[in-house]
Design a protein around this motif. Structure first.
Motif, PDB file in Angstrom:
ATOM      1  N   THR A   1       0.846  -1.185   0.000  1.00 41.57           N
ATOM      2  CA  THR A   1       0.000   0.000   0.000  1.00 41.57           C
ATOM      3  C   THR A   1       0.882   1.236   0.000  1.00 41.57           C
ATOM      4  OG1 THR A   1      -0.115   0.050   2.417  1.00 41.57           O
ATOM      5  CG2 THR A   1      -1.836  -1.175   1.266  1.00 41.57           C
ATOM      6  N   TYR A   2       0.371   2.314  -0.564  1.00 45.01           N
ATOM      7  CA  TYR A   2       1.116   3.561  -0.596  1.00 45.01           C
ATOM      8  C   TYR A   2       0.222   4.693  -0.127  1.00 45.01           C
ATOM      9  CZ  TYR A   2      -1.203   4.273  -5.141  1.00 45.01           C
ATOM     10  OH  TYR A   2      -2.129   4.421  -6.150  1.00 45.01           O
ATOM     11  N   SER A   3       0.848   5.794   0.267  1.00 44.29           N
ATOM     12  CA  SER A   3       0.070   6.869   0.894  1.00 44.29           C
ATOM     13  C   SER A   3      -0.107   8.082  -0.022  1.00 44.29           C
ATOM     14  CB  SER A   3       0.749   7.305   2.202  1.00 44.29           C
ATOM     15  OG  SER A   3       2.073   7.764   1.948  1.00 44.29           O
ATOM     16  N   ASP A   4       0.836   8.318  -0.947  1.00 48.47           N
ATOM     17  CA  ASP A   4       0.815   9.522  -1.766  1.00 48.47           C
ATOM     18  C   ASP A   4       0.045   9.253  -3.063  1.00 48.47           C
ATOM     19  OD1 ASP A   4       1.312  11.773  -3.300  1.00 48.47           O
ATOM     20  OD2 ASP A   4       3.385  11.963  -2.627  1.00 48.47           O
ATOM     21  N   SER A   5      -1.110   9.876  -3.206  1.00 47.91           N
ATOM     22  CA  SER A   5      -1.933   9.642  -4.395  1.00 47.91           C
ATOM     23  C   SER A   5      -1.256  10.147  -5.671  1.00 47.91           C
ATOM     24  CB  SER A   5      -3.303  10.294  -4.225  1.00 47.91           C
ATOM     25  OG  SER A   5      -3.160  11.676  -3.969  1.00 47.91           O
ATOM     26  N   ALA A   6      -0.207  10.963  -5.529  1.00 48.07           N
ATOM     27  CA  ALA A   6       0.517  11.453  -6.706  1.00 48.07           C
ATOM     28  C   ALA A   6       1.508  10.425  -7.255  1.00 48.07           C
ATOM     29  CB  ALA A   6       1.262  12.741  -6.354  1.00 48.07           C
ATOM     30  N   SER A   7       1.760   9.350  -6.518  1.00 42.71           N
ATOM     31  CA  SER A   7       2.690   8.328  -7.006  1.00 42.71           C
ATOM     32  C   SER A   7       2.192   7.747  -8.314  1.00 42.71           C
ATOM     33  CB  SER A   7       2.857   7.222  -5.970  1.00 42.71           C
ATOM     34  OG  SER A   7       3.590   7.681  -4.864  1.00 42.71           O
ATOM     35  N   ASN A   8       3.116   7.585  -9.277  1.00 37.75           N
ATOM     36  CA  ASN A   8       2.686   7.184 -10.615  1.00 37.75           C
ATOM     37  C   ASN A   8       3.482   6.027 -11.204  1.00 37.75           C
ATOM     38  OD1 ASN A   8       5.102   8.417 -11.056  1.00 37.75           O
ATOM     39  ND2 ASN A   8       4.290  10.142 -12.206  1.00 37.75           N
ATOM     40  N   TYR A   9       4.361   5.437 -10.415  1.00 34.90           N
ATOM     41  CA  TYR A   9       5.170   4.334 -10.936  1.00 34.90           C
ATOM     42  C   TYR A   9       5.463   3.373  -9.804  1.00 34.90           C
ATOM     43  CZ  TYR A   9       9.342   1.888 -12.616  1.00 34.90           C
ATOM     44  OH  TYR A   9      10.250   0.938 -12.971  1.00 34.90           O
ATOM     45  N   PHE A  10       5.242   2.057 -10.052  1.00 37.23           N
ATOM     46  CA  PHE A  10       5.357   1.068  -8.989  1.00 37.23           C
ATOM     47  C   PHE A  10       6.126  -0.155  -9.500  1.00 37.23           C
ATOM     48  CE2 PHE A  10       2.439   3.442  -6.439  1.00 37.23           C
ATOM     49  CZ  PHE A  10       1.572   4.033  -7.345  1.00 37.23           C
ATOM     50  N   PRO A  11       7.397  -0.236  -9.152  1.00 35.11           N
ATOM     51  CA  PRO A  11       8.187  -1.381  -9.593  1.00 35.11           C
ATOM     52  C   PRO A  11       8.241  -2.472  -8.524  1.00 35.11           C
ATOM     53  CG  PRO A  11       9.643   0.286  -8.721  1.00 35.11           C
ATOM     54  CD  PRO A  11       8.221   0.820  -8.575  1.00 35.11           C
ATOM     55  N   TRP A  12       8.574  -3.673  -8.969  1.00 32.83           N
ATOM     56  CA  TRP A  12       8.860  -4.788  -8.078  1.00 32.83           C
ATOM     57  C   TRP A  12      10.268  -5.284  -8.404  1.00 32.83           C
ATOM     58  CZ3 TRP A  12       5.946  -6.674  -4.082  1.00 32.83           C
ATOM     59  CH2 TRP A  12       4.619  -6.223  -4.013  1.00 32.83           C
ATOM     60  N   TYR A  13      11.069  -5.433  -7.331  1.00 29.42           N
ATOM     61  CA  TYR A  13      12.425  -5.922  -7.484  1.00 29.42           C
ATOM     62  C   TYR A  13      12.567  -7.264  -6.774  1.00 29.42           C
ATOM     63  CZ  TYR A  13      14.291  -1.578  -9.413  1.00 29.42           C
ATOM     64  OH  TYR A  13      14.559  -0.502 -10.227  1.00 29.42           O
ATOM     65  N   LYS A  14      13.382  -8.126  -7.352  1.00 27.26           N
ATOM     66  CA  LYS A  14      13.697  -9.423  -6.760  1.00 27.26           C
ATOM     67  C   LYS A  14      15.160  -9.421  -6.348  1.00 27.26           C
ATOM     68  CE  LYS A  14      14.001 -14.342  -8.056  1.00 27.26           C
ATOM     69  NZ  LYS A  14      13.823 -15.314  -9.175  1.00 27.26           N
ATOM     70  N   GLN A  15      15.439  -9.864  -5.126  1.00 31.71           N
ATOM     71  CA  GLN A  15      16.821  -9.923  -4.671  1.00 31.71           C
ATOM     72  C   GLN A  15      17.119 -11.330  -4.168  1.00 31.71           C
ATOM     73  OE1 GLN A  15      18.010  -7.488  -1.274  1.00 31.71           O
ATOM     74  NE2 GLN A  15      20.063  -7.253  -2.121  1.00 31.71           N
ATOM     75  N   GLU A  16      17.965 -12.021  -4.905  1.00 27.64           N
ATOM     76  CA  GLU A  16      18.423 -13.340  -4.461  1.00 27.64           C
ATOM     77  C   GLU A  16      19.528 -13.157  -3.442  1.00 27.64           C
ATOM     78  OE1 GLU A  16      19.392 -15.284  -8.113  1.00 27.64           O
ATOM     79  OE2 GLU A  16      17.305 -15.577  -8.654  1.00 27.64           O
ATOM     80  N   LEU A  17      19.763 -14.191  -2.659  1.00 27.89           N
ATOM     81  CA  LEU A  17      20.712 -14.116  -1.549  1.00 27.89           C
ATOM     82  C   LEU A  17      22.100 -13.702  -2.039  1.00 27.89           C
ATOM     83  CD1 LEU A  17      20.852 -14.588   1.505  1.00 27.89           C
ATOM     84  CD2 LEU A  17      21.640 -16.916   1.016  1.00 27.89           C
ATOM     85  N   GLY A  18      22.619 -12.630  -1.479  1.00 30.45           N
ATOM     86  CA  GLY A  18      23.953 -12.169  -1.831  1.00 30.45           C
ATOM     87  C   GLY A  18      24.055 -11.423  -3.144  1.00 30.45           C
ATOM     88  N   LYS A  19      22.904 -11.161  -3.775  1.00 26.63           N
ATOM     89  CA  LYS A  19      22.925 -10.499  -5.086  1.00 26.63           C
ATOM     90  C   LYS A  19      22.308  -9.094  -5.005  1.00 26.63           C
ATOM     91  CE  LYS A  19      24.424 -14.183  -7.360  1.00 26.63           C
ATOM     92  NZ  LYS A  19      23.487 -14.966  -8.189  1.00 26.63           N
ATOM     93  N   ARG A  20      22.392  -8.382  -6.085  1.00 28.89           N
ATOM     94  CA  ARG A  20      21.797  -7.053  -6.156  1.00 28.89           C
ATOM     95  C   ARG A  20      20.308  -7.146  -6.478  1.00 28.89           C
ATOM     96  NH1 ARG A  20      25.127  -5.188 -11.387  1.00 28.89           N
ATOM     97  NH2 ARG A  20      26.346  -7.043 -10.836  1.00 28.89           N
ATOM     98  N   PRO A  21      19.507  -6.151  -6.099  1.00 23.16           N
ATOM     99  CA  PRO A  21      18.095  -6.132  -6.507  1.00 23.16           C
ATOM    100  C   PRO A  21      17.990  -5.985  -8.025  1.00 23.16           C
ATOM    101  CG  PRO A  21      18.496  -4.599  -4.716  1.00 23.16           C
ATOM    102  CD  PRO A  21      19.835  -5.015  -5.222  1.00 23.16           C
ATOM    103  N   GLN A  22      17.021  -6.710  -8.598  1.00 22.57           N
ATOM    104  CA  GLN A  22      16.810  -6.613 -10.047  1.00 22.57           C
ATOM    105  C   GLN A  22      15.327  -6.423 -10.325  1.00 22.57           C
ATOM    106  OE1 GLN A  22      19.070 -10.010 -11.818  1.00 22.57           O
ATOM    107  NE2 GLN A  22      20.418  -8.371 -12.483  1.00 22.57           N
TER     108      GLN A  22
END
Lengths: 112, 112
Positions: free
Chosen positions: B24-45
């Motif tokens: 959930t988000y609070s700012d109604s002006a937000s216009n972009y919503f990404p999802w990142y996956k982070q495997e153990l010991g790796k960078r978010p992608q």
């Protein structure tokens, strides 16, 4: 393109020492950021830059300095390392007008 | 300012079943919503993202839905596989801010 690169991969410091974490990107991205990620936690923004010569503080800036003299490089300086700064540090960049952030591989820092 | 809350913090599902992570988000002006996956010991992608003018987006076994009225968005993974085990982060991008606001993350465990 190498994307976002970070050096070193691992670093051990003693309390009170200073050091600089390096971050570089070859995608001509205007926006660059530094995050820290503590074990089992999310990402917290330390400092960010919207272009060469422009930097601003994030959520957890204390104990860190940044500068942005070129578009490519965004080093993070630890002024006097403390055990509370033990963490994994990620650098990220994104292009102006685009939303996707590209992360570097991270630097794992331990302060004893 | 924007605040992004993510649930659950840990999710364990049987291999082959579906997984749903909610933010959930609070700012109604937000216009972009990404999802990142982070495997153990790796960078978010980045795995998938959605803009505020779209209600749903799919990419093979992954889908994201957005409800602007309720200010929440969800990640759906169908036919889960062992390689889906990772930490997943949602984020929001307020129009007035240069930076993503991150959720705390969900550890997804796929049971064989």
């Amino acid at each position: 393109n190498a994307g976002v690169t970070q050096t070193p991969k691992f670093q051990v410091l003693k309390t009170g020492q200073s050091m600089t974490l390096q971050c570089a990107q070859d995608m001509n991205h205007e926006y660059m950021s530094w995050y820290r990620q503590d074990p089992g936690m999310g990402l917290r923004l330390i400092h960010y830059s919207v272009g060469a010569g422009i930097t601003d503080q994030g959520e957890v800036p204390n104990g860190y300095n940044v500068s942005r003299s070129t578009t490519e490089d965004f080093p993070l300086r630890l002024l006097s390392a403390a055990p509370s700064q033990t963490s994994v540090y990620f650098c990220a960049s994104r292009a102006s007008g685009r939303y996707e952030q590209y992360f570097g591989p991270g630097t794992r820092l331990t302060v004893t | 300012g924007e605040n992004v809350e993510q649930h659950p913090s840990t999710l364990s599902v049987q291999e082959g079943d579906s997984a749903v992570i909610k933010c959930t988000y609070s700012d109604s002006a937000s216009n972009y919503f990404p999802w990142y996956k982070q495997e153990l010991g790796k960078r978010p992608q980045l795995i998938i993202d959605i803009r505020s003018n779209v209600g749903e987006k799919k990419d093979q076994r992954i889908a994201v839905t957005l409800n602007k009225t309720a200010k929440h968005f969800s990640l759906h993974i169908t036919e889960t596989q062992p390689e889906d085990s990772a930490v997943y982060f949602c984020a929001g991008y307020p129009d007035s801010n240069y930076q993503l606001i991150w959720g705390a993350g969900t550890k997804l465990i796929i049971k064989p």
